[in-house]
Design an enzyme around this catalytic site. Structure first.
Site, PDB file in Angstrom:
ATOM      1  N   ASN A 208       0.864  -1.189   0.000  1.00  0.00           N
ATOM      2  CA  ASN A 208       0.000   0.000   0.000  1.00  0.00           C
ATOM      3  C   ASN A 208       0.897   1.235   0.000  1.00  0.00           C
ATOM      4  O   ASN A 208       2.114   1.126   0.184  1.00  0.00           O
ATOM      5  CB  ASN A 208      -0.950  -0.041   1.212  1.00  0.00           C
ATOM      6  CG  ASN A 208      -0.170  -0.097   2.509  1.00  0.00           C
ATOM      7  OD1 ASN A 208       0.515   0.846   2.870  1.00  0.00           O
ATOM      8  ND2 ASN A 208      -0.250  -1.225   3.202  1.00  0.00           N
ATOM      9  N   ASP A 277      -3.884  -6.360   5.029  1.00  0.00           N
ATOM     10  CA  ASP A 277      -4.928  -7.215   5.601  1.00  0.00           C
ATOM     11  C   ASP A 277      -4.942  -8.602   4.957  1.00  0.00           C
ATOM     12  O   ASP A 277      -5.490  -9.538   5.521  1.00  0.00           O
ATOM     13  CB  ASP A 277      -6.306  -6.565   5.421  1.00  0.00           C
ATOM     14  CG  ASP A 277      -6.495  -5.375   6.350  1.00  0.00           C
ATOM     15  OD1 ASP A 277      -5.986  -5.443   7.487  1.00  0.00           O
ATOM     16  OD2 ASP A 277      -7.122  -4.385   5.944  1.00  0.00           O
ATOM     17  N   LYS A 287      10.422 -16.118 -10.206  1.00  0.00           N
ATOM     18  CA  LYS A 287       9.557 -15.146 -10.859  1.00  0.00           C
ATOM     19  C   LYS A 287       8.531 -15.886 -11.732  1.00  0.00           C
ATOM     20  O   LYS A 287       8.921 -16.732 -12.558  1.00  0.00           O
ATOM     21  CB  LYS A 287      10.406 -14.206 -11.725  1.00  0.00           C
ATOM     22  CG  LYS A 287       9.583 -13.100 -12.326  1.00  0.00           C
ATOM     23  CD  LYS A 287      10.436 -12.175 -13.176  1.00  0.00           C
ATOM     24  CE  LYS A 287       9.540 -11.193 -13.895  1.00  0.00           C
ATOM     25  NZ  LYS A 287      10.161 -10.614 -15.055  1.00  0.00           N
ATOM     26  N   PHE A 321      -4.768   3.004  14.437  1.00  0.00           N
ATOM     27  CA  PHE A 321      -5.119   3.965  13.394  1.00  0.00           C
ATOM     28  C   PHE A 321      -6.236   3.375  12.549  1.00  0.00           C
ATOM     29  O   PHE A 321      -6.344   2.156  12.431  1.00  0.00           O
ATOM     30  CB  PHE A 321      -3.905   4.272  12.501  1.00  0.00           C
ATOM     31  CG  PHE A 321      -3.026   5.342  13.062  1.00  0.00           C
ATOM     32  CD1 PHE A 321      -2.256   5.097  14.189  1.00  0.00           C
ATOM     33  CD2 PHE A 321      -2.981   6.613  12.489  1.00  0.00           C
ATOM     34  CE1 PHE A 321      -1.454   6.082  14.730  1.00  0.00           C
ATOM     35  CE2 PHE A 321      -2.187   7.601  13.023  1.00  0.00           C
ATOM     36  CZ  PHE A 321      -1.413   7.341  14.143  1.00  0.00           C
ATOM     37  N   LYS A 335     -13.964   0.098  15.406  1.00  0.00           N
ATOM     38  CA  LYS A 335     -12.635  -0.529  15.471  1.00  0.00           C
ATOM     39  C   LYS A 335     -12.050  -0.439  16.876  1.00  0.00           C
ATOM     40  O   LYS A 335     -11.436  -1.374  17.372  1.00  0.00           O
ATOM     41  CB  LYS A 335     -11.684   0.163  14.490  1.00  0.00           C
ATOM     42  CG  LYS A 335     -11.407  -0.659  13.255  1.00  0.00           C
ATOM     43  CD  LYS A 335     -10.593   0.087  12.229  1.00  0.00           C
ATOM     44  CE  LYS A 335     -11.207  -0.126  10.860  1.00  0.00           C
ATOM     45  NZ  LYS A 335     -10.551   0.621   9.816  1.00  0.00           N
ATOM     46  N   LYS A 339     -11.212  -3.874  18.694  1.00  0.00           N
ATOM     47  CA  LYS A 339      -9.806  -4.223  18.944  1.00  0.00           C
ATOM     48  C   LYS A 339      -9.381  -3.891  20.378  1.00  0.00           C
ATOM     49  O   LYS A 339      -8.204  -3.996  20.720  1.00  0.00           O
ATOM     50  CB  LYS A 339      -8.903  -3.508  17.928  1.00  0.00           C
ATOM     51  CG  LYS A 339      -9.221  -3.908  16.479  1.00  0.00           C
ATOM     52  CD  LYS A 339      -8.132  -3.495  15.504  1.00  0.00           C
ATOM     53  CE  LYS A 339      -8.523  -3.825  14.070  1.00  0.00           C
ATOM     54  NZ  LYS A 339      -7.421  -3.696  13.128  1.00  0.00           N
TER      55      LYS A 339
HETATM   56  N1  CTP Z   1      -3.694  -3.636  11.920  1.00  0.00           N
HETATM   57  C1  CTP Z   1      -2.961  -4.671  12.481  1.00  0.00           C
HETATM   58  N2  CTP Z   1      -2.838  -5.867  11.821  1.00  0.00           N
HETATM   59  C2  CTP Z   1      -3.458  -6.055  10.651  1.00  0.00           C
HETATM   60  C3  CTP Z   1      -4.209  -5.009  10.060  1.00  0.00           C
HETATM   61  C4  CTP Z   1      -4.305  -3.816  10.732  1.00  0.00           C
HETATM   62  O1  CTP Z   1      -2.409  -4.504  13.564  1.00  0.00           O
HETATM   63  N3  CTP Z   1      -3.300  -7.208  10.043  1.00  0.00           N
HETATM   64  C5  CTP Z   1      -3.814  -2.368  12.658  1.00  0.00           C
HETATM   65  C6  CTP Z   1      -3.267  -1.159  11.929  1.00  0.00           C
HETATM   66  O2  CTP Z   1      -1.928  -0.932  12.270  1.00  0.00           O
HETATM   67  C7  CTP Z   1      -4.165  -0.028  12.423  1.00  0.00           C
HETATM   68  C8  CTP Z   1      -5.468  -0.723  12.734  1.00  0.00           C
HETATM   69  O3  CTP Z   1      -5.170  -2.105  12.830  1.00  0.00           O
HETATM   70  O4  CTP Z   1      -3.694   0.524  13.632  1.00  0.00           O
HETATM   71  C9  CTP Z   1      -6.565  -0.497  11.723  1.00  0.00           C
HETATM   72  O5  CTP Z   1      -6.308  -1.118  10.545  1.00  0.00           O
HETATM   73  P1  CTP Z   1      -7.339  -1.124   9.313  1.00  0.00           P
HETATM   74  O6  CTP Z   1      -6.734  -1.975   8.268  1.00  0.00           O
HETATM   75  O7  CTP Z   1      -7.731   0.229   8.939  1.00  0.00           O
HETATM   76  O8  CTP Z   1      -8.602  -1.761   9.953  1.00  0.00           O
HETATM   77  P2  CTP Z   1      -9.246  -3.166   9.842  1.00  0.00           P
HETATM   78  O9  CTP Z   1      -9.528  -3.570  11.229  1.00  0.00           O
HETATM   79  O10 CTP Z   1      -8.379  -4.084   9.056  1.00  0.00           O
HETATM   80  O11 CTP Z   1     -10.610  -2.882   9.101  1.00  0.00           O
HETATM   81  P3  CTP Z   1     -10.921  -2.473   7.569  1.00  0.00           P
HETATM   82  O12 CTP Z   1      -9.700  -2.799   6.747  1.00  0.00           O
HETATM   83  O13 CTP Z   1     -12.083  -3.292   7.259  1.00  0.00           O
HETATM   84  O14 CTP Z   1     -11.215  -1.014   7.604  1.00  0.00           O
END
Ligand code: CTP
Length: 400
Positions: A208, A277, A287, A321, A335, A339
């Site tokens: 990302n 995610d 490759k 975040f 969230k 969490k």
């Molecule tokens: N985070 C994490 N581990 C993951 C994904 C996210 O610790 N595998 C943490 C990020 O560092 C951030 C928070 O979770 O502090 C929010 O991540 P985000 O991807 O925005 O939220 P999700 O819970 O994955 O929800 P969505 O993607 O559906 O918005």
């Protein structure tokens, strides 16, 4: 951090006096009040007018001229100071400070200053190595005066050696450090930053646009408050802040392992990383050729590091975040609860002046009690200070 701080900037007579103009500008950018005191020799290199225009205050150069600081200018200029910085400092002013001589405006003001003092020497390398100067510096250090050591490199006199005024960044860092209350002294803080990369094959990955700027700024802000900071960072182009320990990782699984290994000793964990995610279900260490590439890429979820920490939370402040495009506060609150966080920083990644890669950010900060702080557009460094201030407040409220 520097907003409203009263700083005396002492400028002495060396070629590097012109660099003090930049020091002044950067301090003013951070809304510090800067009172400039120049020696008569400094005024031969750069005019007081330059400093007066940029500081917006009269410059003190002559202890006997009744100017805008009044007839006791050398005392008035030190009233209510947070810090005195001498940059550049000649061997002469260092010698006077060590010997207790007060025979001009700057040396007298420094004697009257009841605040931390930072000295940034600049001179010829042989002068800098002089045994008497070094004895003076050593003595002043024992008296609590801080030094920003000169850099090594090309000198104005045509030689190479140690004597160049330290970098602007090092001088500003010393100033910020001296002005910051050490509310996190003795506290271990873990910050994650940057993106993760989830390999598809030997050359391709899912990632990302995170640059790590917010996480690195948070690590620096926590360090400035006296914390021992561990930064677990995905791949970025950034230089880690000085004095911060760095663990470089690539994938979400590596970040998870590093966080788990060190979380136990950390009172504050801030997950600023944009953790992927999903990761490819299968990866190839070769490759994949275009012709043999699958039409569909099967993905599996990565471990939610933050949720894991929240589920097993005991006696620590957990900050997450949320990068959102829709229903910012609603989604971020959900969230925070899911969490089990103490604080969540919600970014509207659709806004052009916030989110990934930008130098500025705007965000909404929501805590467990439901209190919502709108953080308007500001630099990521400024936002980091606001977030760390909030963490300190939460930590205190929870008796941690
Ligand atoms: N985070 C994490 N581990 C993951 C994904 C996210 O610790 N595998 C943490 C990020 O560092 C951030 C928070 O979770 O502090 C929010 O991540 P985000 O991807 O925005 O939220 P999700 O819970 O994955 O929800 P969505 O993607 O559906 O918005």
């Amino acid at each position: 951090m520097m907003s409203g701080k009263r700083i005396l900037l002492g400028v002495t007579g060396g070629i590097a006096a012109y660099k003090a103009v930049d020091v002044l500008r950067r301090l003013r950018e951070q809304n510090a009040e800067v009172r400039v005191v120049m020696t008569r020799n400094a005024a031969r290199f750069v005019t007081p007018l330059t400093f007066a225009a940029l500081s917006g205050m009269p410059v003190l150069t002559d202890e006997f001229a009744e100017g805008e600081w009044g007839s006791m200018g050398h005392i008035a200029v030190t009233d209510g100071l947070d810090l005195a910085l001498v940059a550049p400092a000649t061997a002469n002013i260092i010698g006077k400070m060590a010997a207790g001589i007060a025979d001009d405006t700057l040396s007298t003001a420094l004697m009257a200053a009841a605040c931390p003092v930072i000295v940034a020497p600049a001179m010829n390398d042989r002068m800098y190595r002089n045994a008497i100067l070094q004895k003076n510096i050593a003595y002043l250090r024992t008296a609590g005066i801080r030094f920003v050591d000169p850099d090594t490199g090309a000198l104005a006199c045509g030689t190479n050696g140690q004597g160049r005024l330290a970098s602007l960044e090092s001088i500003l860092q010393a100033v910020v450090d001296a002005c910051s209350p050490k509310s996190l002294a003795g506290i271990n803080v873990l910050v994650t930053a940057g993106p993760t990369r989830e390999p598809i094959d030997a050359v391709r990955f899912i990632s990302n646009p995170s640059t790590g700027k917010m996480g690195y700024a948070l690590a620096a802000a926590a360090r400035d408050r006296g914390a021992t900071v561990l930064l677990v960072s995905g791949p970025t182009q950034l230089v880690p802040p000085q004095g911060v320990d760095l663990i470089a990782v690539t994938t979400a699984a590596e970040m998870d392992r590093a966080v788990k290994e060190h979380a136990g000793r950390c009172k504050v964990i801030i997950m600023a990383a944009a953790v992927s995610d999903f990761r490819p279900l299968e990866t190839s260490d070769r490759k994949i050729k275009k012709s043999s590439a699958p039409l569909q890429l099967a993905l599996e979820p990565t471990t939610d590091i933050l949720k894991g920490l929240g589920d097993a939370k005991e006696g620590r402040i957990l900050v997450g975040f949320a990068a959102e495009t829709d229903a910012l506060v609603l989604n971020a609150r959900e969230k925070l609860v899911r969490k089990n966080l103490d604080l969540i920083i919600a970014n509207d990644i659709d806004a052009p002046d916030s989110g990934f890669a930008a130098d500025t950010n705007r965000a909404t900060m929501i805590d467990r009690t439901g209190s919502v702080d709108e953080l308007p557009c500001m630099t990521k460094a400024e936002m980091a200070v606001r977030i760390i201030d909030k963490v300190i407040e939460l930590k205190k409220n929870q008796g941690l």
